[in-house]
Design a protein around this motif. Structure first.
Motif, short mmCIF file in Angstrom:
data_model
loop_
_atom_site.label_atom_id
_atom_site.label_comp_id
_atom_site.label_asym_id
_atom_site.label_seq_id
_atom_site.Cartn_x
_atom_site.Cartn_y
_atom_site.Cartn_z
N ASP A 21 -2.02 -1.46 1.66
CA ASP A 21 -2.76 -1.78 3.09
C ASP A 21 -1.50 -1.39 3.41
O ASP A 21 -1.15 -1.92 4.82
N GLN A 22 -1.08 0.08 4.16
CA GLN A 22 0.09 0.95 4.73
C GLN A 22 0.01 1.25 6.10
O GLN A 22 0.35 0.64 6.99
N TYR A 23 -1.70 1.59 6.27
CA TYR A 23 -2.64 1.73 7.58
C TYR A 23 -3.53 1.45 6.75
O TYR A 23 -3.97 1.94 6.15
N GLY A 24 -4.26 1.56 8.15
CA GLY A 24 -5.66 1.90 8.10
C GLY A 24 -6.48 2.13 9.55
O GLY A 24 -5.43 2.51 10.37
N VAL A 25 -7.68 1.96 9.57
CA VAL A 25 -8.51 2.90 10.54
C VAL A 25 -7.54 2.25 12.37
O VAL A 25 -7.94 0.34 11.54
N GLY A 26 -7.46 1.79 13.01
CA GLY A 26 -6.78 1.58 14.25
C GLY A 26 -5.71 1.09 14.31
O GLY A 26 -5.06 1.56 15.97
N ASP A 27 -4.77 1.95 13.22
CA ASP A 27 -3.78 1.46 13.32
C ASP A 27 -3.32 2.89 14.57
O ASP A 27 -3.33 4.06 14.07
N VAL A 28 -2.17 3.22 15.40
CA VAL A 28 -1.06 3.56 16.01
C VAL A 28 -0.22 4.36 14.68
O VAL A 28 0.87 3.27 14.48
N VAL A 29 -0.17 5.34 14.38
CA VAL A 29 0.98 5.72 13.04
C VAL A 29 1.86 6.61 13.40
O VAL A 29 1.70 7.72 14.02
N ALA A 71 2.76 14.35 12.88
CA ALA A 71 1.32 13.95 13.51
C ALA A 71 1.86 12.67 13.70
O ALA A 71 2.62 11.74 13.32
N SER A 72 1.81 12.06 15.31
CA SER A 72 0.86 11.17 14.89
C SER A 72 -0.20 10.13 16.28
O SER A 72 -0.39 11.30 17.33
N GLY A 73 -0.44 9.60 16.07
CA GLY A 73 -1.63 8.97 16.76
C GLY A 73 -2.54 8.01 16.10
O GLY A 73 -1.70 6.77 15.14
N THR A 74 -3.75 8.09 16.06
CA THR A 74 -4.74 6.88 16.14
C THR A 74 -5.33 7.11 14.92
O THR A 74 -5.40 8.17 14.95
N VAL A 75 -4.92 6.01 14.16
CA VAL A 75 -5.72 6.67 11.84
C VAL A 75 -7.43 5.84 12.54
O VAL A 75 -7.61 5.12 13.47
N GLU A 76 -8.06 7.50 12.49
CA GLU A 76 -9.54 7.55 12.17
C GLU A 76 -10.21 7.05 11.11
O GLU A 76 -11.75 6.54 11.37
N ALA A 77 -9.62 7.44 9.79
CA ALA A 77 -9.89 8.19 8.48
C ALA A 77 -8.91 8.02 7.80
O ALA A 77 -8.55 8.01 7.95
N VAL A 78 -9.94 6.95 6.48
CA VAL A 78 -8.47 7.60 5.36
C VAL A 78 -9.14 7.80 4.58
O VAL A 78 -10.38 6.82 3.78
N GLY A 79 -8.97 8.11 3.93
CA GLY A 79 -9.05 8.61 2.28
C GLY A 79 -8.57 9.34 1.15
O GLY A 79 -7.08 8.71 1.88
N LEU A 80 -8.71 9.08 0.20
CA LEU A 80 -7.26 9.98 -1.33
C LEU A 80 -6.34 10.97 -1.16
O LEU A 80 -5.98 10.48 -1.88
N GLY A 91 -0.01 13.10 -0.18
CA GLY A 91 1.31 13.44 -0.61
C GLY A 91 2.04 13.84 -0.47
O GLY A 91 3.16 14.32 -0.30
N GLU A 92 2.14 14.81 0.83
CA GLU A 92 2.90 15.16 2.33
C GLU A 92 3.33 14.19 2.92
O GLU A 92 4.62 14.35 3.71
N VAL A 93 2.80 13.15 2.66
CA VAL A 93 3.81 11.77 3.87
C VAL A 93 4.70 11.12 2.94
O VAL A 93 4.77 10.89 2.19
N GLN A 94 5.82 11.39 3.88
CA GLN A 94 7.31 10.77 2.82
C GLN A 94 7.45 9.56 3.56
O GLN A 94 7.80 8.78 2.91
N ARG A 95 7.60 9.51 5.20
CA ARG A 95 7.78 7.71 5.53
C ARG A 95 6.16 8.02 6.68
O ARG A 95 5.50 8.54 7.12
N VAL A 96 6.10 6.68 6.25
CA VAL A 96 4.94 6.03 8.08
C VAL A 96 5.62 4.97 9.29
O VAL A 96 5.78 4.06 8.43
N GLY A 97 5.24 4.75 10.68
CA GLY A 97 5.98 4.11 10.86
C GLY A 97 4.28 3.85 11.34
O GLY A 97 3.75 4.28 12.12
N ASN A 98 4.56 3.03 11.41
CA ASN A 98 3.12 2.35 11.71
C ASN A 98 3.58 0.84 13.20
O ASN A 98 4.77 -0.17 12.92
#
Length: 324
Positions: free
Chosen positions: A168-176, A181-190, A208-215
């Protein structure tokens, strides 16, 4: 030996076998001798297929049960053992986040269960038909390795998406912020995460291209405001004025529910050619830092002007992060 005068199969004399039963009904030695292929093997194949379908149906029902959200949007049974980082401030969005997370993990479990169940059924059918499974399994392993090398980016995206959802690193509604790219998460898929930035642009980011996530939406956030002063200003008096104004703003009805702790005046942050910068921070609910910063900037500048402080050559500064 002439095939026309070959001896009848011995099994026709045993009424307890399919061979004997078929001969009793048809009085045909060839049909009786082929009863294994005509009756026994088809029944074994049918039984294997029926069992596989039944087991797959039961497993899918169980997965649906543990991934369905109960009434009230509570955590489904599948997600209860897993850690959830969703902030309470998301409100109704958290229900969609939980539903999407559970549905995606459930879909993976169903696909994996179906692959295993029908794969075993296929091997059973091939065994009944008399195929040697050793070379087939070896060939399948070689093909699987070749496909794995060819689709390694897809596998990387898939595995990254699985771990991201489980943790649960991030999900729908999070600002990451995921780097490019940065913005509000609208959908999370595999395979892909969908973000919408401040300008309304939708970004599709491969997991697979996400090296780091700022939540910015987990636990708490900090509203940071840098206030410029002229060199001639009384820093101690300005600090007192800003502290009193910040307390009044954060205790107002508009911001009281967003602020977690009283504002903290850190003092002089830096000295620039334009003047002196004082920094003030406030611990707030996740995702509310930008609204609090805007309110503070508006009121703090007005408080300094009312107290007789002249504005410096520089401009009123905000947090190092962009406002939302």
């Amino acid at each position: 030996m002439n095939p026309l005068f070959r001896e009848p199969p011995a099994c026709i004399k045993d009424p307890g076998t399919w061979c004997g039963q078929v001969y009793k009904v048809t009085h045909n030695e060839w049909l009786a001798g082929s009863a294994g292929w005509l009756v026994t093997k088809p029944l074994q194949i049918l039984l294997a297929v029926v069992i596989a379908v039944a087991v797959n149906w039961v497993v899918r029902r169980m997965i649906n049960r543990i991934t369905t959200l109960p009434s009230g949007g509570k955590l489904p049974a599948l997600l209860r053992p897993l850690r959830e980082r969703a902030p309470e401030m998301l409100g109704p969005v958290i229900i969609e986040r939980r539903r999407q997370r559970a549905a995606t993990i459930g879909s993976v479990l169903k696909s994996l269960a179906g692959f295993i169940i029908y794969g075993l059924a296929t091997l059973q059918v091939l065994s009944v038909l008399g195929f040697d499974l050793g070379p087939l399994i070896t060939s399948a392993g070689i093909v699987g390795v070749a496909l794995g090398f060819g689709a390694q980016n897809l596998v990387k995206d898939f595995l990254s998406g699985m771990f991201m959802m489980i943790e649960d690193q991030y999900g729908v509604g999070d600002v990451v912020d995921v780097g490019e790219a940065s913005g509000t998460v609208e959908a999370v898929g595999l395979r892909v995460t969908t973000l919408r930035d401040l300008k309304g642009t939708v970004w599709y980011v491969r997991n697979g291209e996400v090296q780091r996530v700022g939540n910015s939406s987990q636990g708490f956030a900090v509203a940071v405001v840098d206030v410029p002063l002229s060199y001639s200003a009384d820093v101690e008096r300005a600090t007192t004025v800003l502290s009193q104004a910040a307390v009044a703003v954060t205790e107002s009805e508009a911001l009281a529910d967003k602020v977690l702790e009283p504002p903290e005046m850190l003092g002089v942050e830096s000295v620039t050619p334009e003047g002196i910068q004082l920094r003030l921070t406030v611990k707030v609910r996740p995702g509310k830092q930008w609204a609090v910063q805007r309110a503070l900037r508006a009121q703090l500048l007005a408080a300094l002007e009312d107290a007789g402080f002249e504005p410096p050559l520089g401009r009123f500064l905000s947090t190092p992060n962009n406002d939302k």
